[in-house]
Design a protein around this motif. Structure first.
Motif, PDB file in Angstrom:
ATOM      1  N   LEU A   1      -6.387  -8.768   0.213  1.00 38.38           N
ATOM      2  CA  LEU A   1      -6.531  -7.197  -0.448  1.00 38.38           C
ATOM      3  C   LEU A   1      -7.489  -7.273  -1.453  1.00 38.38           C
TER       4      LEU A   1
ATOM      5  N   PHE B   1      -7.450  -2.028   7.533  1.00 38.13           N
ATOM      6  CA  PHE B   1      -7.379  -2.284   6.001  1.00 38.13           C
ATOM      7  C   PHE B   1      -7.797  -1.136   4.976  1.00 38.13           C
TER       8      PHE B   1
ATOM      9  N   LEU C   1      -3.410   0.398   5.854  1.00 30.36           N
ATOM     10  CA  LEU C   1      -3.468   0.354   4.397  1.00 30.36           C
ATOM     11  C   LEU C   1      -4.509   1.472   4.104  1.00 30.36           C
ATOM     12  N   SER C   2      -4.018   2.335   3.142  1.00 19.82           N
ATOM     13  CA  SER C   2      -4.706   3.343   2.312  1.00 19.82           C
ATOM     14  C   SER C   2      -5.230   4.379   3.304  1.00 19.82           C
TER      15      SER C   2
ATOM     16  N   SER D   1      -3.662   4.240   6.692  1.00 20.55           N
ATOM     17  CA  SER D   1      -2.324   4.940   6.788  1.00 20.55           C
ATOM     18  C   SER D   1      -2.527   6.465   7.218  1.00 20.55           C
TER      19      SER D   1
ATOM     20  N   ASP E   1       1.005   1.490   4.514  1.00 24.43           N
ATOM     21  CA  ASP E   1       1.026   0.867   3.333  1.00 24.43           C
ATOM     22  C   ASP E   1      -0.026   1.420   2.289  1.00 24.43           C
TER      23      ASP E   1
ATOM     24  N   HIS F   1      -2.010  -1.947  -5.039  1.00 27.36           N
ATOM     25  CA  HIS F   1      -2.462  -0.726  -3.829  1.00 27.36           C
ATOM     26  C   HIS F   1      -2.628  -1.577  -2.413  1.00 27.36           C
ATOM     27  N   GLY F   2      -1.230  -1.614  -1.749  1.00 28.55           N
ATOM     28  CA  GLY F   2      -1.260  -2.338  -0.726  1.00 28.55           C
ATOM     29  C   GLY F   2      -0.083  -3.651  -0.914  1.00 28.55           C
TER      30      GLY F   2
END
Length: 501
Positions: A8, A92, A207-208, A211, A231, A468-469
């Motif tokens: 992350l 990611f 992620l972010s 998503s 996520d 955040h994640g």
């Protein structure tokens, strides 16, 4: 859990600096025919890792013309260590250039590898022969010399000229790929990848921005959704300006935490957070008008703030503090080194293909393709709003926000905006796990609520913290829920909450 948090940190640190150009193509990855992947050694990654394999999937440039021109999607894979259940594709977020990030931190995903081949990819625009190119290394240096902020008419004229010249260079160098970016084209690439991997359904962690790609995939291919986890979902209808505001709030929040930690430990910048902040703001203001000489280069305000942006990585807080204190005394070498590291600039003036400035252009093109646009006049208003949120980081964010979008670039973007990449309407029956954090300022819970509603089969898990994640941040309760579903098919209860850690 700690090593997963490193992954992350890699994504966030890349997203928290103000950079905006792409990675060069990987020359050593061999192409295969459409629908086939030839796996081999990862010779083009920064560090050769024996148990990783790399390859390229050839996909149509325009999925509406499947027999037309093609582009290569670079891939990396860590094979399953146990009883293999299939492949798990991971996105990611951020700039979409995931192979080098994955290679640096894939060992943190050991639990998932007990059942899955873990696959990451550089999405179209960010790597391979689809990379978006918008200028030379010298052009990047010139953009970093721009005065931040749009208060004065002279600054606005120069800024608009540079932003328009930048987007024209994107069109000149990458006009072939620009119309074919966006979340929907990403989703179609992923569907090709699912078939090439031989999986009946897509198992996916996003992620972010990942998503968003996952939500659009579920909309386009509802019958092909396997075990999917989204996520830190973004609201797909937010404009680049909305995204920039959320991201600047995140960076400002992190900066305030950095100052508080500095003061608590005995800060060279001031005895209180107010005093330390005043020292930093005074330094940046001075550098805007009188840059510090560092050899044959200059440390101006933009580079100084990029160096400060490295405080997004908690492990660098002491180094950032020391560099700022030295710059206050007239020595800009350490802060310039941090700025160069943040944007991937080497000592000889070349920008590294791995991370930094040259890996973020694809995400700008993607956001500009999928989102609404500001007018040049609107940029002045957005700049003022961003500056109110953060006097330090806001003035830079109108060109390249910490979330890798660009309000200014989108205002002059040469390709019309589409709607497909922001449309989520899942009609399938497979449950999809949505994870959010109550204090996530980059992806507020309202975005997760909207995503969950549009997915219809969503099961929502909320972490009561600021990550955040939350999964890649290593939150144990979230990890139990995510891995329970991905590895064992155990669906968490909808509305589950995880306490702060």
């Amino acid at each position: 859990m700690a090593r997963r948090a490193t992954l992350l940190a890699s994504c966030i640190s890349a997203a928290a600096v103000f950079t905006f150009l792409p990675a060069p193509a990987s020359a050593s990855t061999a192409k295969a025919g459409p629908g086939a992947i030839s796996w081999g050694a990862c010779d083009d990654l920064p560090a050769r890792t024996p148990d990783l394999e790399c390859g390229t999937l050839t996909v149509p440039l325009d999925h509406g013309k499947p027999d037309g021109d093609t582009v290569g999607i670079p891939l990396v894979r860590a094979k399953a260590t146990g009883n293999r259940a299939g492949s798990l594709l991971m996105h990611f977020g951020g700039n979409g250039a995931h192979r080098s990030e994955f290679a640096a931190a894939y060992t943190a995903l050991a639990s998932l590898r007990t059942r899955y081949d873990i696959v990451a990819y550089d999405q179209r625009g960010s790597g391979g022969d689809s990379q978006v190119k918008c200028g030379s290394d010298r052009a990047v240096d010139r953009l970093y010399s721009l005065t931040a902020g749009l208060k004065r008419a002279s600054e606005r004229r120069r800024f608009f000229q540079e932003a328009e010249a930048f987007t024209q260079a994107c069109a000149k160098n990458s006009g072939r790929i620009l119309p074919h970016l966006g979340a929907a084209e990403n989703a179609r690439d992923i569907e090709r990848l699912r078939a090439a991997l031989g999986d009946e359904k897509l198992n996916y962690y996003g992620l972010s921005f990942g998503s968003v790609v996952g939500g659009v995939y579920a909309t386009l291919y509802p019958g092909k959704v396997g075990r999917m986890v989204l996520d830190a979902p973004l609201d797909t209808h937010q404009t680049p300006a909305d995204l920039a505001k959320n991201s600047v709030r995140y960076v400002q929040q992190t900066y305030e935490q950095f100052l508080a930690a500095c003061v608590k430990g005995g800060c060279d910048l001031g005895k209180t957070t107010k005093a330390a902040n005043h020292t930093v703001e005074r330094l940046v203001k001075r550098l805007k008008h009188t840059p510090l000489k560092v050899g044959n280069r200059e440390l101006g305000s933009v580079l100084a703030v990029n160096g400060l942006g490295q405080m997004a990585v908690p492990g660098l807080w002491a180094e950032v503090e020391s560099a700022l204190a030295s710059a206050v005394k007239g020595d800009g070498r350490a802060l310039l080194r941090l700025a160069d590291a943040a944007v991937g600039r080497t000592d000889n003036g070349v920008y590294s293909p791995y991370g930094g400035a040259r890996s973020l252009m694809a995400s700008i093109g993607t956001y500009c393709h999928d989102r609404g646009r500001e007018t040049p006049k609107g940029l002045v208003r957005v700049d003022a709003e961003l500056t109110r949120i953060s006097p330090l980081f806001g003035p830079l964010a109108v060109f390249s926000a910490p979330n890798n979008s660009s309000v200014a670039a989108c205002a002059f973007w040469p390709v019309p905006a589409g709607t497909e990449g922001r449309t989520v309407d899942h009609t399938g029956t497979t449950p999809i796990v949505v994870v959010d954090s109550t204090g996530d300022v980059v992806a507020p819970p309202s975005g997760a609520a909207l995503m969950a509603a549009r997915l219809r089969t969503a099961v929502r898990v909320t972490y009561q913290g600021t990550a955040h994640g939350a999964y890649v941040a290593g939150i144990p309760c979230v990890a139990d829920a995510v891995e329970g579903y991905l590895l064992k098919g155990i669906l968490p209860a909808d509305g589950s909450t995880c306490p702060p850690v």
